[in-house]
Enzyme design. Structure first.
Site, PDB file in Angstrom:
ATOM      1  N   ASP A  24       0.857  -1.177   0.000  1.00 27.50           N
ATOM      2  CA  ASP A  24       0.000   0.000   0.000  1.00 27.50           C
ATOM      3  C   ASP A  24       0.900   1.235   0.000  1.00 27.50           C
ATOM      4  O   ASP A  24       2.086   1.164   0.329  1.00 27.50           O
ATOM      5  CB  ASP A  24      -0.880  -0.025   1.254  1.00 27.50           C
ATOM      6  N   ASP A  31      -0.405   5.205   0.724  1.00 28.84           N
ATOM      7  CA  ASP A  31      -0.765   6.207   1.722  1.00 28.84           C
ATOM      8  C   ASP A  31      -0.822   5.580   3.111  1.00 28.84           C
ATOM      9  O   ASP A  31      -1.609   4.660   3.355  1.00 28.84           O
ATOM     10  CB  ASP A  31      -2.115   6.845   1.385  1.00 28.84           C
TER      11      ASP A  31
END
Length: 328
Positions: free
Chosen positions: A13, A15
């Site tokens: 991932d 953010d």
């Protein structure tokens, strides 16, 4: 033996895991660069084109990154829409120009108004989205257009805190139409499977900061999952996590990729002990060098084995009191 030696790729991932508001999170870049594993950045953020994401990653020190190393939920949404509507169909894209470009590349005709009779609405995050754009989407859906969302994240972690996420904007459209979209992004497994296939990976490790998207999605895809405490989900979120959102490994940051699997699993550590009585968990023991995350892993083994959700943690002793202060 470190945890990364057990896997043949990392599905990361962005953010809250690699960066926050464009700023690299501590230890993230060095940990990725030294991992020695192929990487795919799997992000629910649909506001930027893959090449823009890759450029940003190069700027923070991930110098070997190209657009082929990035899979956004906008890409996934276009793939999902292609499974439901014919090539060449008219679509209204509620999102950025890069999302519109991806829709065109997928073979759709992008239109600017509900008056053009689109057969589908594709909805992704765009900080510029306002009432007028949301209304065009509502008009299109009420006229019969199918509804696809890139993701349903309620918030987006930024430097100043949690901002409005795509899911919150989707909620406005759903409230006005009564229609729930098909969502292409996490926590669905599709992006994870596509990323692993792209890397020819048979044993990927899914890594993220958010239980209800990154971890739930990796779990749904049948992959081991690695939770970092640098973004949205925190200590108490993990204590109360439902089974579908419980990670295989619990880490402070990506730097913990160098730890052993046993160190990162839920279980007694750091001299701590945990007991649960009803919904109250009691944490005791520890040493002056014991860490908050060792206390967390100790508590998680007990909390996750209980049939009741933890409502309160009661620390006993100076070390338990000390580490618990870091959980907030």
């Amino acid at each position: 033996m470190s945890v990364i030696t057990e896997y043949d790729s990392l599905l990361l991932d962005l953010d809250g895991t690699v960066y926050e508001g464009g700023r690299a999170i501590n230890h993230a870049v060095s940990s990725i660069n030294s991992s020695g594993l192929p990487v795919m950045y799997v992000t629910n953020n649909a506001s930027r084109a893959p090449e823009m994401v890759a450029a940003q990653l190069r700027e923070i020190g991930l110098t070997e990154t190209s657009k082929s190393d990035v899979m956004t939920s906008a890409q996934a949404a276009c793939l999902m829409a292609a499974d439901h509507i014919p090539a060449g169909s008219k679509v209204y894209v509620l999102g950025t120009d890069s999302f519109r470009d991806l829709a065109r590349e997928a073979g759709f005709k992008v239109v600017a108004s509900a008056d053009d009779s689109p057969v589908a609405v594709l909805h992704g995050h765009n900080p510029e989205t306002g009432w007028a754009q949301l209304s065009e989407a509502v008009l299109s859906i009420n006229a019969g257009a199918q509804y696809f969302a890139s993701n349903l994240d309620s918030t987006l972690p930024m430097e100043r805190g949690k901002h409005i996420g795509n899911g919150s904007m989707v909620a406005a459209v759903s409230h006005a139409t009564g229609v729930t979209p098909l969502s292409a992004g996490k926590p669905g497994p599709a992006m994870f499977h596509a990323a692993a296939t792209t890397l020819s990976s048979s044993k990927p490790l899914a890594v993220g900061d958010r239980l209800d998207t990154d971890i739930a999605g990796g779990n749904a895809a049948g992959m081991d999952t690695f939770q970092v405490l640098t973004g949205v989900s925190g200590y108490f979120d993990l204590l109360r996590a439902i089974p579908a959102e419980r990670p295989t490994f619990i880490a402070a940051s990506l730097q913990d990729l160098t730890k052993t699997p046993d160190e990162l699993r839920a279980g007694a550590q750091g001299g701590f002990k945990a007991l649960i009585d009803g919904s109250v968990l009691t944490l005791s023991g520890g040493t002056p060098t014991s860490s908050p995350i060792e206390a967390l892993r100790t508590a998680l083994e007990v909390a996750w084995a209980s049939d009741m959700e933890v409502s309160h943690v009661d620390p006993e002793g100076p070390e338990a009191i000390r580490v618990l202060k870091s959980w907030w």
